[in-house]
Design a protein around this motif. Structure first.
Motif, mmCIF file in Angstrom:
data_model
loop_
_atom_site.group_PDB
_atom_site.id
_atom_site.type_symbol
_atom_site.label_atom_id
_atom_site.label_comp_id
_atom_site.label_asym_id
_atom_site.label_seq_id
_atom_site.Cartn_x
_atom_site.Cartn_y
_atom_site.Cartn_z
ATOM 1 N N ILE A 34 -5.975 -15.350 -14.596
ATOM 2 C CA ILE A 34 -7.398 -15.023 -14.751
ATOM 3 C C ILE A 34 -7.850 -14.645 -13.343
ATOM 4 C CG2 ILE A 34 -9.667 -15.862 -15.484
ATOM 5 C CD1 ILE A 34 -7.671 -16.307 -17.737
ATOM 6 N N ARG A 35 -8.380 -13.442 -13.199
ATOM 7 C CA ARG A 35 -8.838 -13.011 -11.877
ATOM 8 C C ARG A 35 -10.351 -13.173 -11.787
ATOM 9 N NH1 ARG A 35 -5.890 -7.517 -10.287
ATOM 10 N NH2 ARG A 35 -7.158 -6.632 -11.948
ATOM 11 N N SER A 74 -17.709 -11.570 -17.300
ATOM 12 C CA SER A 74 -18.326 -11.510 -18.637
ATOM 13 C C SER A 74 -17.512 -12.332 -19.632
ATOM 14 C CB SER A 74 -18.422 -10.055 -19.107
ATOM 15 O OG SER A 74 -17.308 -9.723 -19.898
ATOM 16 N N GLU A 75 -18.229 -12.922 -20.577
ATOM 17 C CA GLU A 75 -17.572 -13.777 -21.572
ATOM 18 C C GLU A 75 -16.593 -12.971 -22.426
ATOM 19 O OE1 GLU A 75 -20.152 -16.361 -23.757
ATOM 20 O OE2 GLU A 75 -18.492 -17.103 -24.999
ATOM 21 N N ASN A 76 -16.948 -11.706 -22.689
ATOM 22 C CA ASN A 76 -16.069 -10.870 -23.524
ATOM 23 C C ASN A 76 -14.699 -10.689 -22.908
ATOM 24 O OD1 ASN A 76 -18.047 -10.557 -25.334
ATOM 25 N ND2 ASN A 76 -18.646 -8.478 -24.682
ATOM 26 N N LEU A 77 -14.711 -10.570 -21.596
ATOM 27 C CA LEU A 77 -13.428 -10.433 -20.892
ATOM 28 C C LEU A 77 -12.704 -11.765 -20.816
ATOM 29 C CD1 LEU A 77 -14.283 -8.376 -17.661
ATOM 30 C CD2 LEU A 77 -12.656 -7.738 -19.445
ATOM 31 N N ARG A 135 -13.095 -14.938 -22.332
ATOM 32 C CA ARG A 135 -12.726 -15.849 -23.421
ATOM 33 C C ARG A 135 -11.320 -15.577 -23.994
ATOM 34 N NH1 ARG A 135 -15.058 -19.651 -26.636
ATOM 35 N NH2 ARG A 135 -17.103 -19.447 -25.670
ATOM 36 N N PRO A 136 -11.023 -14.323 -24.407
ATOM 37 C CA PRO A 136 -9.682 -14.112 -24.988
ATOM 38 C C PRO A 136 -8.540 -14.391 -24.000
ATOM 39 C CG PRO A 136 -10.904 -12.025 -24.831
ATOM 40 C CD PRO A 136 -11.844 -13.106 -24.440
ATOM 41 N N LEU A 137 -8.769 -14.067 -22.738
ATOM 42 C CA LEU A 137 -7.725 -14.308 -21.735
ATOM 43 C C LEU A 137 -7.465 -15.802 -21.570
ATOM 44 C CD1 LEU A 137 -8.699 -11.873 -18.831
ATOM 45 C CD2 LEU A 137 -6.720 -11.705 -20.348
ATOM 46 N N LEU A 138 -8.583 -16.531 -21.450
ATOM 47 C CA LEU A 138 -8.484 -17.973 -21.223
ATOM 48 C C LEU A 138 -7.880 -18.661 -22.448
ATOM 49 C CD1 LEU A 138 -9.111 -19.721 -18.834
ATOM 50 C CD2 LEU A 138 -11.466 -19.882 -19.574
ATOM 51 N N GLU A 139 -8.261 -18.158 -23.633
ATOM 52 C CA GLU A 139 -7.757 -18.742 -24.885
ATOM 53 C C GLU A 139 -6.226 -18.635 -24.928
ATOM 54 O OE1 GLU A 139 -10.343 -18.655 -28.929
ATOM 55 O OE2 GLU A 139 -9.808 -16.763 -28.034
ATOM 56 N N GLU A 140 -5.744 -17.433 -24.606
ATOM 57 C CA GLU A 140 -4.301 -17.179 -24.670
ATOM 58 C C GLU A 140 -3.552 -18.026 -23.632
ATOM 59 O OE1 GLU A 140 -3.413 -12.932 -24.672
ATOM 60 O OE2 GLU A 140 -1.480 -13.394 -23.740
ATOM 61 N N ASN A 185 -16.145 -21.281 -15.648
ATOM 62 C CA ASN A 185 -15.734 -20.014 -15.021
ATOM 63 C C ASN A 185 -16.877 -19.003 -15.003
ATOM 64 O OD1 ASN A 185 -12.729 -19.595 -14.207
ATOM 65 N ND2 ASN A 185 -12.673 -20.945 -15.984
ATOM 66 N N LEU A 186 -17.651 -18.961 -16.097
ATOM 67 C CA LEU A 186 -18.759 -17.992 -16.154
ATOM 68 C C LEU A 186 -19.843 -18.364 -15.152
ATOM 69 C CD1 LEU A 186 -19.078 -17.369 -20.004
ATOM 70 C CD2 LEU A 186 -18.221 -15.766 -18.258
ATOM 71 N N SER A 187 -20.070 -19.655 -15.027
ATOM 72 C CA SER A 187 -21.121 -20.073 -14.098
ATOM 73 C C SER A 187 -20.697 -19.800 -12.644
ATOM 74 C CB SER A 187 -21.462 -21.538 -14.395
ATOM 75 O OG SER A 187 -21.570 -22.279 -13.252
#
Ligand code: GDP
Ligand code: IMO
Ligand code: MG
Length: 427
Positions: A148-149, A155-158, A160-165, A192-194
């Motif tokens: 995760i860079r 953005s959450e869209n970017l 969430r799926p990366l972090l989930e995987e 991470n978002l904050s």
């Protein structure tokens, strides 16, 4: 281009005094840039009489006219970064404007720390004596293309799926391999978002910032963390860190070309130290080792662990000097040897060809050092700031090291603060 970018690198197993030297020189540069490592580093500076230990921030951070850059080769723990920024703000104003961080930096996530710790305390896994900061696992993810860079946390869209995987992968390892408790996704997403929001004003294209400064005839100083013998490729593998601390790491980690570094200075201590496990041919096991450890305050700046001490190893130094295009040396901590009757320097290994003693695999387990014994000095060197004022025996020691290493010793450090510094020659 006639500017001269300079690199300051440790040539031993870290803790050579890079922080002091970078802070000392940073006033002559428009920017200093960290290009590898993470908060495993502990770089000590003395600013206005105060001792400051930096882990992630470049050691230029207290110079108000210099930019501090963190290149894409650095692995960043958001928590460690913001803690350090808070701590340093007492000594260093204007950080959002003067600190510029590449959005391409890979992040150290809590699962990296956890796996680092579980691995180090497991009975079935090789232990390295890491700093337990998650450095190795974070670099593993970068190379495995699942990091995760910083840019992913915008953005959450970017994100969430990366972090989930990635978390799926890690939770499997944490639970099934190490038998520990899994980490929760939602907390990580929020955190991470904050932090992503908080870091925004500090983000910049570090690669182009360096280019632009150079085009304006302004010089950049590259600050290595760790040391050449901890370099993942050149060091005493597997007892190394997980990045290229050597000049090879600068182009990739700062984002410049290999010809953009004109001067490479190696920092060497007048003896050697090592934290963690791994070979160290000149390690001293008697009272002299304890004397040096005490006089040198040889306690890890990051983990507080005692550092193992040994005599200066010119065989290893010759190799790293030759393979890293080192043009000059900064010799630190000669004052720590004040009070010793005799000082040893390893000039060779027994029964070995001088120039090809262990090959590229750095197989140091079975080498036996051959020592030259030099005379100690009666008058202390501590805080001396002019070469002429050094005792003759200290000068002889410096000249001997210089001859054995094959490159000039340009700076000699006789104490932790800036005043205790001797500039010998200018290249
Ligand atoms: P770095 O990781 O290479 O920046 O080095 P560290 O900060 O981990 O360790 C070097 C230690 O030696 C720090 O406590 C410095 O303040 C101290 N130091 C640096 N140069 C000198 C010197 O010439 N003499 C003495 N006595 N201490 C020094
Ligand atoms: P500075 O920049 C000394 C060592 C650790 C361990 C090995 C791997 O202050 O010189 P890691 O946590 O990186 O995976 O640990 O590397 N190490 C250091 N030793 N100084 C450092 O940094 C170090 N950074 C890592 O002790 O042996
Ligand atoms: Mg250190």
């Amino acid at each position: 281009m006639n500017v001269s970018n300079t690199a300051i690198l440790g040539l031993q197993w870290g803790d050579e005094g890079k922080g002091k030297i970078v802070n000392f020189l940073a006033g002559d540069f428009a920017a200093a840039c960290r290009y590898q490592g993470g908060h495993n580093a502990g770089h000590t500076l003395i600013v206005n009489g105060k001792k400051i230990i930096l882990h992630l921030l470049p050691s230029s951070i207290c110079h108000k006219d210099a930019l501090s850059l963190i290149g894409r080769g650095v692995v960043i723990s958001y928590e460690a970064l913001f803690k350090e920024i808070d701590e340093i703000s007492e000594y260093s104003q204007g950080i959002p404007e003067r600190l510029k961080i590449s959005p391409a930096c890979s992040l150290i996530q809590p699962y990296h720390n956890l796996v680092d710790q579980l691995k180090e305390k497991s009975n079935s896994q090789k232990t390295i004596g890491t700093t337990l900061r998650g450095i190795g696992p974070a670099y593993e993810d970068k190379v495995a293309r699942r990091a995760i860079r910083i840019s992913d946390t915008m953005s959450e869209n970017l994100l969430r799926p990366l972090l989930e995987e990635t978390l799926d992968f890690y939770n499997f390892t944490i639970e099934k391999f190490f038998g520990d408790s899994p980490l929760a996704l939602e907390e990580l997403v929020e955190e991470n978002l904050s932090y992503g929001e908080k870091i925004k004003p500090m983000l910049a294209d570090v690669s182009m910032t360096i280019k632009k400064l150079n085009l304006e005839n302004k010089k950049v100083l590259f600050e290595g963390a760790q040391g050449a013998l901890l370099d993942v490729d050149q060091g005493t593998y597997p007892y190394v860190t997980s990045s290229n601390c050597s000049p090879t790491g600068i182009a990739a980690g700062a984002g410049c070309g290999p010809l953009d570094v004109q001067d490479i200075l190696g920092v060497i201590k007048a003896y050697v130290t090592r934290v963690g496990e791994g070979p160290m041919p000149t390690e001293i096991f008697d009272d002299t080792g304890e004397y040096i450890a005490k006089a040198g305050g040889e306690v890890g700046a990051t983990t507080g662990r005692p550092r193992r001490c040994g005599w200066f190893d010119a065989v290893l130094m010759r190799r790293v000097i030759q393979t890293n295009s080192i043009k000059g040396l900064c010799l630190t901590k000669i004052d720590v040897l004040d009070g010793l009757d005799e000082i040893k320097v390893c000039k060779d290994y027994e029964n070995q060809d001088k120039d090809n003693v262990f090959g590229e695999c750095m197989d140091l387990d079975s080498v036996t050092p051959v020592y030259e014994t030099l005379s100690g000095w009666e008058k202390p060197t501590k805080n001396i700031d002019a070469y002429v004022d050094l005792p003759d025996e200290a000068k002889a020691f410096i000249v001997y090291l210089e001859k054995e290493c094959g490159v000039p010793i340009r700076v000699v450090s006789t104490g932790p603060d800036d005043q205790s510094t001797i500039i010998r020659t200018k290249a």
